[in-house]
Design a protein around this motif. Structure first.
Motif: not given
Lengths: 364, 323
Positions: B205-225
């Motif tokens: 489970x933590x491995x799959x959560x880590x897989x999602x991390x970079x996509x979450x980073x991308x989403x947060x980045x889009x929200x921020x800009x």
């Protein structure tokens, strides 16, 4: 009444939770691990390994070549095919399905032993298990969630009417542990001992054990045990630049990728004097048949590296083919005076052209 | 048709977001399969790799399209948009043609005239040929549109924001990794639909959560800009800290599980052989956290710069008020 009801609910909840916690691995009976085949003198076992079927496999060519290998021993039809690990690597469901369909089409009983790469593909472990289970000619028993480490641990009993004549042990050598290869676990060795005893009607080890107490057996595992290296190094040190010495044959061109730890396996084999050989694959550029005496024991165990059977992954052109074992009920003498319980024939099979025997025991 | 174009133009932001999201999903799956094919080539020591190269190239197209579309949306001059379209069109034209030729050679020479061999995919190499024909045609369409646009000035610029090339250079490196790990995550979940749950789920489970991390980073980045409200800096700080904490928690969870259970990967993630290999050389541990920390450093530096410029603006406002 309310208090009693409250405590009853708590007791029921605790009982339910405990029952959930206690549903662990299942201890199967011996018969659940055993499949039977009819024995005949000169029973022929065809040993294939490291097929490495993948998405890149050209199935038409590859299956045609496997057929050539399987019948390479003077055109004889084997009585049993052992797929000794790494049958698949980077395969998909289609590849798995087609492979089992191919082996079923031969109408020869076969067994599937897991190697370290077999589950590294675009399918779940459940898919492979289901495919094995649904195969018409695959003899693997179905023992899900058992209390023995690994997946492919079982025995083929070769029977003449109701008499046990020979055994073939298939043992899962597992895959990885942290950053190295795993070993055969102690519970698997205990399982081997239990199978040996109970298939012969014993519950504990007999007080006197000699070479006739148990029927003879072959032992297949994919990753070699540490003793393979000892045997190979010993042969090379004493026979520099030579491949054959007596009943020993060694063509070893790469290292031996064994597990990290010593195990009790050879001690248990020596104790019961039933298993006459351990056959492995895993390292594609090693083929050998070496007589090994563990800790100065008088019981020899032949350590055999079988041929890599396929063109996938790395390979050497003259080191692909199949290995055949012709089984004898009574031992026969080799020309060097050793007792042979089986004849080992290693056949190199090129893609184009006929196979040729690389190594074979010579009988007196 | 004209009405459709005008509706799309009006709702362009929504259309762009939907398109980019869908394309990201497609790119993730294709990058994931592309990496699998790359491992196939490596694990076979390059044998038969010629038969796989057309498939590998084809799987890179969606990611390329995604990146070029993002670039097209964000460049702020008509000249730059036309240049983006030209590069996309030419690349698709050339690569599509190359893919067509390779597929034909594959069919006629390697596979002895067979149109469908069915090893990489069920319709391989026919499907690769068809995809490359589509890509080739898309390339032609881009170039035709470009020539029409030059006469009719269809492309317009609606944003006056300054284009920041560094952001897109970083995105060019970040996007393939984010897409690949997201593809891994999607692939892993398909087994649940087969009725299989890993026996080592507590470590998986933590491995799959880590897989999602970079996509979450991308989403947060889009929200921020795209955030237009007040306290943008505060939002960026919260986003950065949240993402770093997210990665730290799941990484620690995974490392503890792995150290307690030496068979976690070997039994729990057998299909993730890329991890098995990367863990032997410890790249696997660093791949995701490294990117997240790069992102965190980027945000931190940006915030420092923003804070300095914000201070300057505050001083200007104070001076104007005094006047």
């Amino acid at each position: 009444m309310r208090k009693i009801s409250k405590y009853s609910s708590i007791a029921l909840l605790v009982t339910l939770l405990c029952s959930c916690a206690s549903s662990g691995p299942i201890r199967y009976e011996t018969k659940d691990y055993v499949k039977e085949l009819a024995w005949k003198e000169n029973f022929l076992v065809c040993h294939l390994g490291d097929l490495h079927i993948s998405k890149l496999t050209n199935f038409d060519y590859e299956f045609a070549w496997y057929k050539k290998v399987i019948f390479a021993n003077e055109g004889q039809t084997p009585d049993l095919i052992v797929l000794n690990g790494d049958v698949f690597m980077n395969a998909d469901k289609e590849g798995v399905r087609r492979t089992f369909e191919f082996f079923d089409s031969l109408k020869i009983p076969f067994v599937f032993n897991y190697g370290n790469h077999d589950l590294e593909g675009a399918y779940s472990p459940k898919y492979l298990l289901d495919t094995i289970k649904n195969s018409s000619y695959c003899l693997n028993p179905h023992t899900p969630n058992d209390d023995v480490f690994g997946t492919s641990n079982f025995v083929i009993n070769l029977m003449n009417n109701n008499e046990l004549k020979y055994q073939v042990f298939i043992v899962d050598s597992n895959s990885y542990k942290y950053d190295g290869y795993d070993d055969i676990h102690q519970d698997q060795i205990d399982w081997y001992e239990r199978m040996l005893l109970e298939t012969h009607g014993y519950t504990t080890a007999p007080s006197v054990i000699d070479e006739d107490t148990f029927t003879k057996s072959l032992f297949f595992c994919h990753i070699p045990v540490r003793e393979f290296r000892k045997a190979r190094d010993n042969f090379k040190d004493n026979n520099p630049g030579v491949k054959v010495n007596g009943d020993n044959f060694c063509d070893s061109r790469e290292g031996i990728g064994h597990g990290k730890n010593d195990t009790e396996l050879m001690n248990v084999i020596n104790k019961y004097k039933a298993t006459t050989m351990i056959a492995a694959n895993h390292d594609h550029e090693n083929i050998f048949d070496l007589w090994y005496y563990h800790n100065d024991s008088t019981w020899p165990v032949r350590l055999i590296y079988g041929y890599k059977s396929g063109y996938s992954c790395y390979y050497t052109e003259d080191m692909i083919g199949g290995t055949f074992y012709t089984l004898f009920e009574e031992s026969k003498k080799s020309i060097h005076g050793n007792d042979l319980y089986f004849k080992d024939t290693m056949i190199h099979v090129p893609y184009v052209g006929e196979g040729e025997v690389t190594w074979e025991n010579s009988l007196a | 048709m004209g009405k459709l174009i005008s509706v799309i133009h009006e709702k362009r932001i929504l259309v762009a977001r939907i398109l980019l999201t869908c394309l990201y999903f497609v790119a993730s799956i294709s990058v994931f399969y592309g990496v699998r094919i790359m491992f196939l080539i490596l694990s076979n020591y390059g044998l038969n790799s010629i038969s796989v190269i057309p498939a590998f190239i084809t799987l890179c197209y969606p990611l390329f399209l995604l990146f070029m579309l993002i670039l097209f949306i964000h460049v702020t001059t008509i000249k730059a948009k036309r240049r983006t379209l030209l590069v996309t069109g030419l690349t698709y034209l050339v690569c599509g043609l190359f893919g067509i030729i390779l597929s034909i050679i594959l069919m006629s020479v390697i596979y002895d005239g067979k149109v469908v061999v069915g090893n990489i995919t069920k319709l391989f190499p026919l499907d690769i040929l068809l995809w490359n024909i589509v890509v080739f045609l898309v390339g032609i369409c881009c170039l035709i549109f470009l020539s029409i646009d030059k006469k009719n000035n269809i492309i317009t610029v609606t944003s006056d924001k300054k284009f920041k090339p560094l952001r897109f250079v970083l995105l060019g490196f970040y996007l393939p990794f984010a897409a690949y790990f997201f593809g891994e995550c999607l692939f892993g979940f398909t087994y649940i639909f087969e009725g299989y749950i890993s026996p080592k789920w507590y470590g998986v489970l933590p491995i799959y959560m880590l897989y999602l991390a970079m996509t979450i980073g991308l989403v947060l980045y889009c929200i921020n800009i795209h955030y237009k409200g007040k306290n943008k800096t505060k939002l960026q700080i919260i986003s950065t800290i949240s993402l770093v904490l997210y990665v730290a928690i799941f990484l620690v969870w995974y490392l503890v599980a792995y150290n307690l259970d030496p068979y976690l990967i070997a039994q729990g993630l057998t299909w993730e052989f890329e991890i098995l290999i990367s863990i032997k050389k410890p790249i696997g541990y660093l791949a995701i956290p490294a990117w997240i920390f790069i992102l965190a450093i980027y945000y931190t530096v940006k915030m420092i710069v923003l804070k300095k410029t914000h201070k300057y603006e505050q001083e200007q406002e104070t001076l104007q008020q005094d006047e």
